[in-house]
Design a protein around this motif. Structure first.
Motif, PDB file in Angstrom:
ATOM      1  N   CYS A  19       0.896  -1.182  -0.033  1.00  0.00           N
ATOM      2  CA  CYS A  19      -0.184   0.110   0.183  1.00  0.00           C
ATOM      3  C   CYS A  19       0.881   1.452  -0.016  1.00  0.00           C
ATOM      4  CB  CYS A  19      -0.838  -0.011   1.151  1.00  0.00           C
ATOM      5  SG  CYS A  19      -1.882   1.487   1.511  1.00  0.00           S
ATOM      6  N   TYR A  21      -0.085   4.163   0.927  1.00  0.00           N
ATOM      7  CA  TYR A  21      -0.520   5.084   1.916  1.00  0.00           C
ATOM      8  C   TYR A  21      -0.274   4.611   3.389  1.00  0.00           C
ATOM      9  CZ  TYR A  21      -2.736   6.781  -2.403  1.00  0.00           C
ATOM     10  OH  TYR A  21      -3.242   7.269  -3.603  1.00  0.00           O
ATOM     11  N   LEU A  22      -0.363   3.422   3.668  1.00  0.00           N
ATOM     12  CA  LEU A  22      -0.365   2.807   5.041  1.00  0.00           C
ATOM     13  C   LEU A  22       0.627   1.991   5.157  1.00  0.00           C
ATOM     14  CD1 LEU A  22      -4.223   2.497   5.951  1.00  0.00           C
ATOM     15  CD2 LEU A  22      -2.589   4.383   6.559  1.00  0.00           C
ATOM     16  N   GLU A  23       1.759   2.105   5.851  1.00  0.00           N
ATOM     17  CA  GLU A  23       2.898   1.365   5.737  1.00  0.00           C
ATOM     18  C   GLU A  23       2.524  -0.037   6.609  1.00  0.00           C
ATOM     19  OE1 GLU A  23       7.518   1.260   7.888  1.00  0.00           O
ATOM     20  OE2 GLU A  23       6.113   2.827   8.358  1.00  0.00           O
ATOM     21  N   CYS A  69      -9.408   3.562   2.545  1.00  0.00           N
ATOM     22  CA  CYS A  69      -9.547   4.457   1.265  1.00  0.00           C
ATOM     23  C   CYS A  69     -10.955   4.827   1.238  1.00  0.00           C
ATOM     24  CB  CYS A  69      -8.815   3.815   0.124  1.00  0.00           C
ATOM     25  SG  CYS A  69      -7.310   3.682   0.063  1.00  0.00           S
ATOM     26  N   SER A 215      -2.934   8.564   6.957  1.00  0.00           N
ATOM     27  CA  SER A 215      -2.292   9.106   5.945  1.00  0.00           C
ATOM     28  C   SER A 215      -1.804  10.335   5.709  1.00  0.00           C
ATOM     29  CB  SER A 215      -2.601   8.356   4.432  1.00  0.00           C
ATOM     30  OG  SER A 215      -1.688   8.713   3.445  1.00  0.00           O
ATOM     31  N   ASP A 216      -0.664  10.784   6.122  1.00  0.00           N
ATOM     32  CA  ASP A 216      -0.284  12.119   6.095  1.00  0.00           C
ATOM     33  C   ASP A 216      -0.380  12.772   4.612  1.00  0.00           C
ATOM     34  OD1 ASP A 216       0.360  12.362   8.667  1.00  0.00           O
ATOM     35  OD2 ASP A 216       2.500  11.758   8.573  1.00  0.00           O
ATOM     36  N   LYS A 217      -0.015  11.702   3.528  1.00  0.00           N
ATOM     37  CA  LYS A 217      -0.262  12.250   2.063  1.00  0.00           C
ATOM     38  C   LYS A 217      -1.733  12.685   1.816  1.00  0.00           C
ATOM     39  CE  LYS A 217       3.184   8.880   0.393  1.00  0.00           C
ATOM     40  NZ  LYS A 217       3.454   7.802  -0.659  1.00  0.00           N
ATOM     41  N   ARG A 248      -9.784   0.680   9.252  1.00  0.00           N
ATOM     42  CA  ARG A 248      -8.494   0.126   9.141  1.00  0.00           C
ATOM     43  C   ARG A 248      -8.500  -1.436   9.544  1.00  0.00           C
ATOM     44  NH1 ARG A 248      -4.149   4.390  10.973  1.00  0.00           N
ATOM     45  NH2 ARG A 248      -5.585   5.053  12.056  1.00  0.00           N
TER      46      ARG A 248
END
Length: 276
Positions: A19, A21-23, A69, A215-217, A248
């Motif tokens: 992913c 967005y999420l580690e 998402c 997600s910081d992005k 999540r």
């Protein structure tokens, strides 16, 4: 032998991959081809159900153990710019907007490369060459525009947004800009100007793509008032971002077969011809 397209879209699932967005998570997408005479109608319908377009494909995240998402859109009538957003409108308000047909240029690609090198040097698009860039811009079976922002005195291209036109709004497919103009907040300005574009066209929504809690992005999207997210099969007003952390959880997503069964498809009536 003559071959015809299937009457109903066929849905497929991608193989899992890391992913972006999420580690530590794996992503998977549900997708279908966007083609034929009913492409615009199918795009309008599925976009209201959380799908996004990438060239000739419509996709929606369908991860096995996560549903973080969430498709996001701005309800134009409910949006009021914040103090900082009003400053952004003032700082960048001199830029000239040019809406053109989806045709890639060398100037766009040069700006795109500079943007990637500064913001997304290790991202999935980092190796995109000029031919792939042209395909991203030009391969579209629906109503699409390239919205350019230009310095009026010099003619310099400083920002670009690939924008789809729906029956109920505009969708910001992908945008990029001159990152040297940090004080201008061009990324925010492009969104704010698309709100104006929607208002001018009497369209109620601006579709922003996906917002991902944690997600910081994607955090910047929550900073726009009037934001709605597609969750649980409906559009709902954005609540406190912390309220969506449960998305999540490994049990937050429905099985693929159930997801596909719940997708509403447009009827088979022919599209009316629209003059642009």
């Amino acid at each position: 032998m003559r071959h015809t397209l299937p009457l109903a879209p066929q849905f497929y699932v991608t193989a899992p991959q890391p992913c972006p967005y999420l580690e530590g998570r794996m992503e998977r997408k549900l997708f279908t081809a966007l083609q034929g005479d009913g492409a615009q109608r199918l795009n309008d319908s599925l976009s209201k159900q959380g799908f996004r377009r990438s060239q000739n494909v419509l996709y929606r995240p369908s991860c096995a153990d996560c549903a973080a998402c969430l498709s996001a859109r701005i309800n134009v009538a409910e949006h009021t710019p914040s103090r900082s957003q009003r400053r952004t409108l003032k700082r960048a308000g001199h830029l000239e907007r040019r809406a053109t047909s989806p045709w890639a240029t060398e100037e766009q690609y040069a700006l795109f490369r500079r943007y990637l090198e500064d913001r997304h040097a290790t991202g999935g698009m980092a190796d995109m060459d000029s031919f792939e860039f042209a395909a991203m811009i030009e391969e579209t079976p629906i109503r699409t525009r390239v919205v350019e922002y230009v310095e009026p005195e010099t003619g310099e291209l400083v920002a670009v947004c690939l924008t789809d036109v729906f029956d109920d709004g505009v969708s910001m497919v992908y945008s990029f800009f001159d990152t040297d103009q940090n004080g201008t907040s061009l990324g925010t300005y492009i969104i704010l100007d698309h709100i104006r574009i929607a208002q001018e066209a009497d369209l109620p929504y601006v579709y922003l793509g996906y917002w991902v809690p944690g997600s910081d992005k994607m955090g910047y999207k929550a900073g726009f008032s009037g934001l709605e997210v597609y969750s649980g099969g409906t559009w709902q007003k954005m609540r406190d971002p912390k309220d969506y952390d449960s998305k999540r959880h490994p049990l937050s997503n429905d099985p693929i077969a159930e997801q596909v069964a719940n997708i509403s498809l447009p009827d088979s009536r022919p599209l009316r011809t629209r003059h642009e």
